[in-house]
Design a protein around this motif. Structure first.
Motif, PDB file in Angstrom:
ATOM      1  N   TYR A 125      -6.073 -13.647 -17.613  1.00  7.76           N
ATOM      2  CA  TYR A 125      -6.415 -13.966 -16.239  1.00  7.76           C
ATOM      3  C   TYR A 125      -7.270 -15.227 -16.043  1.00  7.76           C
ATOM      4  O   TYR A 125      -7.492 -15.625 -14.902  1.00  7.76           O
ATOM      5  CB  TYR A 125      -7.129 -12.776 -15.590  1.00  7.76           C
ATOM      6  CG  TYR A 125      -6.372 -11.474 -15.732  1.00  7.76           C
ATOM      7  CD1 TYR A 125      -5.057 -11.358 -15.285  1.00  7.76           C
ATOM      8  CD2 TYR A 125      -6.950 -10.362 -16.322  1.00  7.76           C
ATOM      9  CE1 TYR A 125      -4.351 -10.179 -15.414  1.00  7.76           C
ATOM     10  CE2 TYR A 125      -6.253  -9.164 -16.453  1.00  7.76           C
ATOM     11  CZ  TYR A 125      -4.953  -9.081 -16.006  1.00  7.76           C
ATOM     12  OH  TYR A 125      -4.259  -7.897 -16.144  1.00  7.76           O
ATOM     13  N   ASN A 156      -6.919  -2.020  -9.980  1.00 13.06           N
ATOM     14  CA  ASN A 156      -7.833  -3.103 -10.332  1.00 13.06           C
ATOM     15  C   ASN A 156      -7.700  -3.357 -11.833  1.00 13.06           C
ATOM     16  O   ASN A 156      -8.233  -2.592 -12.637  1.00 13.06           O
ATOM     17  CB  ASN A 156      -9.268  -2.717  -9.959  1.00 13.06           C
ATOM     18  CG  ASN A 156     -10.148  -3.926  -9.726  1.00 13.06           C
ATOM     19  OD1 ASN A 156      -9.803  -5.040 -10.097  1.00 13.06           O
ATOM     20  ND2 ASN A 156     -11.296  -3.717  -9.112  1.00 13.06           N
ATOM     21  N   PRO A 157      -6.964  -4.385 -12.230  1.00 10.76           N
ATOM     22  CA  PRO A 157      -6.471  -4.505 -13.616  1.00 10.76           C
ATOM     23  C   PRO A 157      -7.526  -4.899 -14.646  1.00 10.76           C
ATOM     24  O   PRO A 157      -7.505  -6.005 -15.195  1.00 10.76           O
ATOM     25  CB  PRO A 157      -5.386  -5.599 -13.510  1.00 10.76           C
ATOM     26  CG  PRO A 157      -5.107  -5.758 -12.054  1.00 10.76           C
ATOM     27  CD  PRO A 157      -6.382  -5.424 -11.358  1.00 10.76           C
ATOM     28  N   PHE A 180      -5.196  -4.164 -19.147  1.00 11.85           N
ATOM     29  CA  PHE A 180      -3.741  -4.133 -19.015  1.00 11.85           C
ATOM     30  C   PHE A 180      -3.123  -3.111 -19.960  1.00 11.85           C
ATOM     31  O   PHE A 180      -2.181  -2.391 -19.603  1.00 11.85           O
ATOM     32  CB  PHE A 180      -3.182  -5.525 -19.311  1.00 11.85           C
ATOM     33  CG  PHE A 180      -1.706  -5.679 -19.063  1.00 11.85           C
ATOM     34  CD1 PHE A 180      -1.240  -6.129 -17.831  1.00 11.85           C
ATOM     35  CD2 PHE A 180      -0.776  -5.382 -20.051  1.00 11.85           C
ATOM     36  CE1 PHE A 180       0.121  -6.268 -17.594  1.00 11.85           C
ATOM     37  CE2 PHE A 180       0.578  -5.524 -19.825  1.00 11.85           C
ATOM     38  CZ  PHE A 180       1.036  -5.970 -18.590  1.00 11.85           C
ATOM     39  N   MET A 198      -3.265   0.600 -18.854  1.00  9.70           N
ATOM     40  CA  MET A 198      -2.330   0.871 -17.763  1.00  9.70           C
ATOM     41  C   MET A 198      -0.915   1.016 -18.301  1.00  9.70           C
ATOM     42  O   MET A 198      -0.165   1.910 -17.878  1.00  9.70           O
ATOM     43  CB  MET A 198      -2.400  -0.249 -16.720  1.00  9.70           C
ATOM     44  CG  MET A 198      -1.463  -0.023 -15.539  1.00  9.70           C
ATOM     45  SD  MET A 198      -1.770   1.570 -14.719  1.00  9.70           S
ATOM     46  CE  MET A 198      -0.258   1.763 -13.784  1.00  9.70           C
ATOM     47  N   TYR A 237      -5.862  -5.509  -6.693  1.00 14.15           N
ATOM     48  CA  TYR A 237      -6.036  -6.869  -7.208  1.00 14.15           C
ATOM     49  C   TYR A 237      -5.784  -7.930  -6.147  1.00 14.15           C
ATOM     50  O   TYR A 237      -6.307  -9.046  -6.231  1.00 14.15           O
ATOM     51  CB  TYR A 237      -5.129  -7.105  -8.426  1.00 14.15           C
ATOM     52  CG  TYR A 237      -3.660  -7.206  -8.115  1.00 14.15           C
ATOM     53  CD1 TYR A 237      -3.077  -8.427  -7.790  1.00 14.15           C
ATOM     54  CD2 TYR A 237      -2.835  -6.075  -8.147  1.00 14.15           C
ATOM     55  CE1 TYR A 237      -1.713  -8.522  -7.496  1.00 14.15           C
ATOM     56  CE2 TYR A 237      -1.492  -6.163  -7.857  1.00 14.15           C
ATOM     57  CZ  TYR A 237      -0.938  -7.383  -7.534  1.00 14.15           C
ATOM     58  OH  TYR A 237       0.407  -7.477  -7.250  1.00 14.15           O
ATOM     59  N   PHE A 284      -6.603 -12.975 -11.033  1.00 13.52           N
ATOM     60  CA  PHE A 284      -5.435 -12.160 -11.375  1.00 13.52           C
ATOM     61  C   PHE A 284      -4.118 -12.901 -11.124  1.00 13.52           C
ATOM     62  O   PHE A 284      -3.070 -12.469 -11.610  1.00 13.52           O
ATOM     63  CB  PHE A 284      -5.455 -10.842 -10.595  1.00 13.52           C
ATOM     64  CG  PHE A 284      -6.532  -9.893 -11.047  1.00 13.52           C
ATOM     65  CD1 PHE A 284      -6.601  -9.481 -12.364  1.00 13.52           C
ATOM     66  CD2 PHE A 284      -7.482  -9.426 -10.161  1.00 13.52           C
ATOM     67  CE1 PHE A 284      -7.596  -8.611 -12.800  1.00 13.52           C
ATOM     68  CE2 PHE A 284      -8.485  -8.551 -10.578  1.00 13.52           C
ATOM     69  CZ  PHE A 284      -8.540  -8.149 -11.899  1.00 13.52           C
ATOM     70  N   PHE A 334       3.477  -7.279 -14.412  1.00 18.62           N
ATOM     71  CA  PHE A 334       2.152  -7.038 -13.851  1.00 18.62           C
ATOM     72  C   PHE A 334       2.254  -6.388 -12.469  1.00 18.62           C
ATOM     73  O   PHE A 334       1.626  -5.359 -12.191  1.00 18.62           O
ATOM     74  CB  PHE A 334       1.408  -8.373 -13.776  1.00 18.62           C
ATOM     75  CG  PHE A 334       0.062  -8.311 -13.102  1.00 18.62           C
ATOM     76  CD1 PHE A 334      -1.076  -8.010 -13.824  1.00 18.62           C
ATOM     77  CD2 PHE A 334      -0.070  -8.565 -11.743  1.00 18.62           C
ATOM     78  CE1 PHE A 334      -2.328  -7.959 -13.209  1.00 18.62           C
ATOM     79  CE2 PHE A 334      -1.300  -8.519 -11.113  1.00 18.62           C
ATOM     80  CZ  PHE A 334      -2.438  -8.213 -11.854  1.00 18.62           C
ATOM     81  N   TYR A 387       1.032  -2.518 -11.286  1.00 17.63           N
ATOM     82  CA  TYR A 387      -0.148  -2.392 -10.413  1.00 17.63           C
ATOM     83  C   TYR A 387       0.237  -2.393  -8.944  1.00 17.63           C
ATOM     84  O   TYR A 387       0.407  -3.438  -8.353  1.00 17.63           O
ATOM     85  CB  TYR A 387      -1.124  -3.540 -10.700  1.00 17.63           C
ATOM     86  CG  TYR A 387      -1.750  -3.463 -12.047  1.00 17.63           C
ATOM     87  CD1 TYR A 387      -2.796  -2.583 -12.295  1.00 17.63           C
ATOM     88  CD2 TYR A 387      -1.297  -4.256 -13.094  1.00 17.63           C
ATOM     89  CE1 TYR A 387      -3.380  -2.499 -13.548  1.00 17.63           C
ATOM     90  CE2 TYR A 387      -1.871  -4.187 -14.354  1.00 17.63           C
ATOM     91  CZ  TYR A 387      -2.917  -3.308 -14.576  1.00 17.63           C
ATOM     92  OH  TYR A 387      -3.499  -3.233 -15.812  1.00 17.63           O
TER      93      TYR A 387
END
Length: 447
Positions: A131, A180-181, A184, A187, A209, A231, A244, A248
């Motif tokens: 990020y 809210n990443p 990663f 998740m 995000y 992000f 991604f 999310y």
């Protein structure tokens, strides 16, 4: 799918880039057990074994406090006929000492090493690479990150699947993991395990995000940076960013999305195509026990206790100057003792007096809370003639902004922003006004 079969598949899967991960998820979803239509009784029956919450870490932050409330409610909702509460499991990367003041001791705890988020995830190394650093599509660094995230996700899936299988848990409640990443890999592991096992998931989302973040290409001239712009750093890496955005949050067949306000839910439905029947709100809430008759004697008692906390046990609070506090901030960050801050030396503060106007910011000091905006609002209020005239006319009036939470060590710069906003406000006002406005930090030392 049993855990042994899942782990055999994961450990033998060769991943070269982000597209390989996306293709694997596609195949996993197709093989996921059908959800079916269950009666309330059929759904509740497997939950007798317990429910598991999962978040990055547990402390005295707002997420941990809300989880404690949700857990209490679920214990009552799912209690057995004899009144025995259902087991509640807490899964996280770390349990800080202060979590003991928030989480009941009987809740079961399980630590998965390195699954905490942001700077605490591998020391911030991978968060930065995803990020904050360039990761061009198809580049060596992009492919290496895909392979690394896969290896970590497999490791996390190993621990998570074993815990769910050993405890026969059929419902997971991730809090902020899927919105809210911060990590990663966890998740990705959560999606893999829940889809393979056919686990029901209630995804509790406090922050998304896209709130306070957008790509640089969408910024208007002169638009200020957003707190979550990072992000979108690699949004032009299409193979990564497609995955991604898909994760999310995850729009799984057995997943419900629970946001804390209507605007978030409407964004999920109208912008991201989530089904309305799987999208709900559950605002953060306060226990009924909190609402007592606030008689003057009770108010005085509460303020008197806080007065002792801030003063270190003395009857009067003697604030340090903002200049002195900024100079000694490195030392204060180590212990973060309760402190009151004033515009100049020689001032006293009394929280017990009814003429002390009390403003409360019950959070930690982190950038996304935008605490400096509280002070900008107070500065504007002090320049508003009707209020200024009233405040100036009675010298007994004092005004306090009380920030209750600590400052995480990595957010020292955010604390400096708050303190400098206070300094700027004091410099913009006449001394007879600024010397009656104070900052107070209790940093969680309620005992």
């Amino acid at each position: 799918m049993h855990r042994s079969e899942l782990m055999n598949i994961l450990k033998n899967k060769k991943i070269s880039d982000w597209n390989d991960i996306s293709a694997f998820i596609d195949s996993l979803v197709k093989k996921s057990p059908p959800a079916g239509i269950l009666t309330k009784e059929e759904f509740y029956k497997p939950l007798e074994n317990g429910v598991a919450f999962i978040t990055y870490d547990y402390g005295i932050d707002g997420v941990s406090i809300e989880i404690a409330k949700y857990a209490e409610v679920l214990e009552q909702m799912l209690a057995s006929e004899d009144g025995s509460p259902v087991p509640i499991h807490l899964i996280g990367g770390e349990f800080f000492d202060k979590a003991d003041s928030v989480l009941p001791s009987h809740l079961k705890r399980f630590v998965i090493d390195n699954m905490d988020g942001w700077d605490k995830w591998s020391g911030g190394k991978y968060f930065s690479k995803l990020y904050y650093e360039d990761m061009p599509d198809g580049s060596d660094v992009s492919n290496e990150m895909a392979a690394t995230m896969w290896r970590q996700a497999v490791e996390f899936a190993d621990h998570l699947s074993k815990y769910l299988e050993d405890n026969n848990l059929k419902l997971l409640i991730p809090v902020n993991i899927a919105s809210n990443p911060g990590n990663f890999a966890i998740m990705l592991a959560l999606v893999i395990v829940s889809e393979a096992f056919g686990t029901f998931v209630i995804s509790s989302n406090h922050d998304y995000y896209w709130e306070g973040g957008k790509p640089a290409s969408q910024k208007k001239d002169g638009e200020q940076p957003g707190v979550r712009d990072h992000f979108f750093r690699n949004c032009e890496n299409l193979s990564f960013f497609r995955l991604f955005k898909r994760l999310y949050p995850w729009n799984g067949e057995r997943w419900l999305q629970v946001s804390i306000n209507t605007r978030q839910s409407e964004t999920l439905i109208h912008k991201f195509g989530f089904p309305p029947e799987k999208t709900f709100e559950l605002g953060t809430f306060i226990s009924d026990d909190f609402f007592v008759d606030a008689l003057p004697g009770y108010v005085y008692s509460v303020r008197e206790r806080m007065n002792y906390i801030i003063s270190g046990g003395y009857s009067k609070i003697r604030p340090v100057t903002i200049k002195h506090h900024l100079e000694d901030l490195d030392d204060w960050m180590i212990h973060q003792d309760p402190v009151a801050i004033g515009s100049r030396s020689g001032l006293t503060l009394d929280l017990r007096r009814p003429t002390t106007l009390y403003c409360l910011q019950p959070t930690r000091v982190v950038e996304r809370k935008r605490i400096e905006m509280d002070i900008e609002m107070l500065e504007a209020l002090m320049h508003y003639e009707p209020f200024q005239k009233e405040f100036a006319s009675y010298s007994a009036y004092q005004l306090v902004l009380h920030i209750t939470g600590p400052t995480p060590i990595e957010h020292k710069d955010d604390l400096e922003s708050v303190l400098n906003a206070y300094r700027k406000m004091c410099e913009s006002l006449p001394q007879e006004l600024s010397e009656r406005i104070f900052l107070v930090f209790s940093v969680g030392n309620e005992y």
